[in-house]
Design a protein around this motif. Structure first.
Motif, PDB file in Angstrom:
ATOM      1  N   PHE A  17      -7.617 121.219  -7.836  1.00 46.58           N
ATOM      2  CA  PHE A  17      -7.526 122.160  -6.729  1.00 46.58           C
ATOM      3  C   PHE A  17      -8.246 121.637  -5.491  1.00 46.58           C
ATOM      4  N   ILE A  73      -3.110 127.778  -2.248  1.00 47.70           N
ATOM      5  CA  ILE A  73      -4.069 128.289  -3.225  1.00 47.70           C
ATOM      6  C   ILE A  73      -4.171 129.805  -3.092  1.00 47.70           C
ATOM      7  N   GLY A 110      -2.508 127.462  -7.973  1.00 45.33           N
ATOM      8  CA  GLY A 110      -2.139 126.557  -6.899  1.00 45.33           C
ATOM      9  C   GLY A 110      -0.797 125.907  -7.163  1.00 45.33           C
TER      10      GLY A 110
END
Length: 375
Positions: A135, A144, A164
């Protein structure tokens, strides 16, 4: 044996059953010094908040505009929490995006520091958590999304769920404050025919053991994360809907407690329920329709710009609408409506539903006095 009000344990049990409104305990503290001593005790306050955590009042919303992030109270006197009481001043100065509120916590994504921040507005406590591997390399912040929640059995700890998008796959990881770390990687490919997906920015809705986000790509979809099974899925909405109409709909809790979908068509609101038949096949069924222009408080006109859904409070079943006359909140059960802001600029409302107990230690305290004398 004395009367019930003469026995502290019995009186405490009675006071625990006061409604979870912000003014309840400050008002009780004014009765006498004995009552003030009981309701200001930390263990009592803890029990009071625990008892009402599943039916919290809607204190207000954290509002995100293009260049501002602030608290907008929604309750009237004497329960109106002062606007500055939950001021996110300590979060300013960083490049962040609010992801949602739940169970008295606010989750924000700080992409300048590659962290998520769990913030408790009542005591201003913050937990800064580094993004997990996978991430921290995403270049586009709108790829996200996330949510925060507490478990029903352990209110001392919380979980953060991050999802995500990367290379046509939807990925998720779960953080536990109890272990202090992120769980394993969870991933699923985008379904056939879906070329891309972007998060619209609206916060998630918790229905049963699953979190749901509204997402958009070629068409609007619903993204599901099953907390119990740790499983991802993408669900179609009741009708084909282009991304331009993404602010005319919202995920919600249905009247039966299951997954629901709210869609604005001109000046009516359609409430859809997702049903599963005996063979396990799921489909959407139209439940009821609300004629919004018949609600007197709204005073809407047909020539106004299209209404936009900018927030949904899952525990209180309240939808927030952006209109040419300002922002209105509508309780979908009672159909009561209320204007809470004059703005007609685009914004996202993150409802803050929590049991807030103001300071009652000194005859109502500063916070209690502000509540009781707010106008």
């Amino acid at each position: 044996m004395g009367q019930p009000l003469d026995v502290d344990d019995l009186l405490s049990e009675i006071l625990l059953r006061l409604p979870p409104q912000p003014s309840s305990l400050p008002r009780a503290s004014l009765v006498c010094s004995r009552w003030r001593s009981l309701v200001s005790d930390r263990s009592f306050v803890r029990r009071f908040r625990l008892r009402h955590r599943r039916n919290p009042p809607l204190l207000g919303c954290f509002v995100r505009t293009f260049d501002e992030f602030y608290f907008e109270p929604t309750m009237g006197p004497p329960d109106c929490v002062p606007r500055g009481r939950f001021s996110p001043q300590s979060l300013r100065g960083d490049v962040f995006r609010p992801l949602g509120c739940r169970h008295g916590l606010v989750l924000t994504y700080n992409w300048s520091q590659l962290q998520v921040v769990v913030w408790d507005p009542v005591n201003d406590a913050q937990h800064h958590i580094d993004l997990p591997p996978g991430f921290d390399i995403l270049e586009v912040p709108i790829h996200i999304q996330g949510a925060v929640l507490r478990s029903a059995t352990d209110v001392q700890h919380f979980q953060v769920i991050l999802v995500g998008l990367e290379n046509r796959r939807v990925n998720a990881r779960v953080y536990s404050s109890e272990t202090g770390g992120w769980g394993g990687f969870i991933s699923t490919p985008l379904p056939p025919g879906v070329s891309s997906i972007l998060y619209i920015g609206k916060p998630s809705v918790l229905v049963g053991d699953s979190l749901y986000w509204l997402i958009a790509g070629d068409f609007v979809r619903i993204f599901e994360f099953d907390l119990e099974r740790q499983r991802l899925a993408v669900i179609a909405v009741p009708m084909d809907m282009h991304v331009r109409k993404s602010f005319q709909c919202s995920v919600m809790r249905a009247d039966d407690g299951g997954l629901g979908f709210l869609f604005l068509s001109d000046f009516s609101a359609q409430l859809w329920n997702r049903k599963t038949d005996c063979d396990g096949a799921a489909s959407w069924v139209l439940g009821r329709t609300i004629e919004l222009d018949s609600l007197v408080t709204l005073n809407l006109h047909k020539e106004m710009a299209p209404l936009k859904i900018i927030g949904f409070a899952e525990e209180n079943n309240v939808v927030f609408l952006l209109t040419g006359l300002g922002v209105f909140m509508i309780h979908l059960d009672s159909l009561q409506s209320k204007k809470i802001s004059e703005t007609n600029s685009h914004c996202i409302y993150h409802p803050f539903e929590s049991v807030y107990t103001a300071d009652t230690s000194i005859g109502g305290g500063r916070d209690g006095a502000e509540l009781l004398h707010s106008t």
